[in-house]
Scaffold this motif. Structure first.
Motif, mmCIF file in Angstrom:
data_model
loop_
_atom_site.group_PDB
_atom_site.id
_atom_site.type_symbol
_atom_site.label_atom_id
_atom_site.label_comp_id
_atom_site.label_asym_id
_atom_site.label_seq_id
_atom_site.Cartn_x
_atom_site.Cartn_y
_atom_site.Cartn_z
ATOM 1 N N HIS A 71 0.845 -1.200 0.000
ATOM 2 C CA HIS A 71 0.000 0.000 0.000
ATOM 3 C C HIS A 71 0.881 1.250 0.000
ATOM 4 C CE1 HIS A 71 -3.909 1.939 1.749
ATOM 5 N NE2 HIS A 71 -3.251 2.812 1.019
ATOM 6 N N VAL A 72 1.843 1.277 0.907
ATOM 7 C CA VAL A 72 2.748 2.427 0.994
ATOM 8 C C VAL A 72 3.562 2.569 -0.289
ATOM 9 C CG1 VAL A 72 4.769 3.357 2.202
ATOM 10 C CG2 VAL A 72 2.859 2.407 3.516
ATOM 11 N N LEU A 73 4.108 1.473 -0.777
ATOM 12 C CA LEU A 73 4.928 1.541 -1.997
ATOM 13 C C LEU A 73 4.104 1.994 -3.198
ATOM 14 C CD1 LEU A 73 7.150 -1.629 -1.489
ATOM 15 C CD2 LEU A 73 7.881 0.768 -1.388
ATOM 16 N N TYR A 74 2.866 1.541 -3.286
ATOM 17 C CA TYR A 74 2.023 1.993 -4.397
ATOM 18 C C TYR A 74 1.815 3.506 -4.310
ATOM 19 C CZ TYR A 74 -1.610 2.752 -7.736
ATOM 20 O OH TYR A 74 -2.302 3.254 -8.811
ATOM 21 N N SER A 97 14.647 9.451 2.949
ATOM 22 C CA SER A 97 14.274 8.036 3.045
ATOM 23 C C SER A 97 13.789 7.520 1.694
ATOM 24 C CB SER A 97 13.150 7.845 4.073
ATOM 25 O OG SER A 97 13.573 8.244 5.355
ATOM 26 N N SER A 98 14.205 6.303 1.373
ATOM 27 C CA SER A 98 13.709 5.667 0.157
ATOM 28 C C SER A 98 12.285 5.179 0.395
ATOM 29 C CB SER A 98 14.598 4.479 -0.218
ATOM 30 O OG SER A 98 14.411 3.421 0.725
ATOM 31 N N ALA A 99 11.597 4.843 -0.683
ATOM 32 C CA ALA A 99 10.243 4.306 -0.556
ATOM 33 C C ALA A 99 10.242 3.027 0.275
ATOM 34 C CB ALA A 99 9.643 4.060 -1.943
ATOM 35 N N ASP A 100 11.237 2.177 0.074
ATOM 36 C CA ASP A 100 11.318 0.934 0.862
ATOM 37 C C ASP A 100 11.529 1.217 2.349
ATOM 38 O OD1 ASP A 100 10.893 -1.161 -1.021
ATOM 39 O OD2 ASP A 100 12.902 -0.808 -1.833
ATOM 40 N N GLU A 101 12.347 2.215 2.661
ATOM 41 C CA GLU A 101 12.563 2.569 4.071
ATOM 42 C C GLU A 101 11.282 3.116 4.702
ATOM 43 O OE1 GLU A 101 17.328 3.689 3.989
ATOM 44 O OE2 GLU A 101 15.856 5.194 3.371
ATOM 45 N N VAL A 102 10.524 3.881 3.942
ATOM 46 C CA VAL A 102 9.252 4.399 4.452
ATOM 47 C C VAL A 102 8.279 3.239 4.667
ATOM 48 C CG1 VAL A 102 7.271 5.883 3.964
ATOM 49 C CG2 VAL A 102 9.588 6.679 3.436
ATOM 50 N N ALA A 103 8.238 2.299 3.723
ATOM 51 C CA ALA A 103 7.366 1.130 3.877
ATOM 52 C C ALA A 103 7.748 0.335 5.121
ATOM 53 C CB ALA A 103 7.422 0.257 2.629
ATOM 54 N N ASP A 104 9.044 0.182 5.370
ATOM 55 C CA ASP A 104 9.503 -0.498 6.598
ATOM 56 C C ASP A 104 9.001 0.236 7.842
ATOM 57 O OD1 ASP A 104 10.903 -2.372 5.078
ATOM 58 O OD2 ASP A 104 12.841 -1.361 5.326
#
Length: 196
Positions: free
Chosen positions: A91-94, A177-184
């Motif tokens: 959801h976050v990555l999208y 922050s990268s998108a992956d770091e935000v998703a984490d």
């Protein structure tokens, strides 16, 4: 449908979402949307019978893309916590990898806009599509937190969904922050909401 027609249709839907989110449904004209994609206004009616139908098509297109990405990768053979993590992260990555479309559709899907702009049957269809994701999230949340938890599973699922939806308000590509770091980070926040 030929590739050219499909490409024109996608450009129309993107332009409609952008215009509706920036100016509102009532203030947006078919002529403005057509101009955004290099068409004359009557050409839009070759694709959509009305401005309302264009709004539904644009929102449905964006919702389908979201659901294909977020729900399409759900693996029912995994445990409920793993499935929840996947839903939250995707959801976050999208939201972060489709910033313009996600932001525009979130604004267009505002409940007030839906009630004021669309006939009831069209509004019901859009809300039904939106519930698919929330229903799965609620089911998994209920399994993880139990039926006697407070807040209940639906409230917790709504809080998680709202958290994930709003990430595109503050996130800026190229930031710290990268998108992956935000998703984490959002999964950590969701786990706190789930008390796991």
């Amino acid at each position: 449908m030929t590739q050219t027609v499909e490409h024109t249709r996608e450009r129309l839907l993107q332009a409609a979402l952008r215009r509706f989110s920036e100016r509102g449904f009532a203030a947006t004209t078919v002529k403005q949307i057509a101009a955004d994609v290099g068409l004359k206004a009557p050409a839009i009616y070759n694709h959509y019978a009305s401005k309302e139908e264009l709004l539904v098509a644009a929102s449905t297109w964006a919702l389908d893309a979201f659901q294909n990405y977020v729900l399409g990768q759900d693996d029912p053979s995994q445990g409920d916590v793993e499935r929840l993590e996947g839903l939250v992260r995707r959801h976050v990555l999208y939201q972060l990898t489709n910033l313009e479309v996600a932001r525009a559709n979130d604004l267009v899907l505002d409940e007030v806009t839906m009630q004021e702009s669309l006939p009831p049957e069209m509004s019901r269809d859009i809300r039904g599509r939106m519930r698919v994701h929330l229903d799965l999230l609620t089911t998994l949340t209920s399994s993880v937190i139990g039926s006697s938890a407070y807040p209940d599973a639906r409230t917790t699922a709504l809080a998680i969904t709202t958290l994930c939806d709003r990430v595109n308000v503050w996130y800026r590509p190229g930031g710290p922050s990268s998108a992956d770091e935000v998703a984490d980070a959002y999964w950590v926040l969701a786990k706190r909401l789930l008390a796991i």
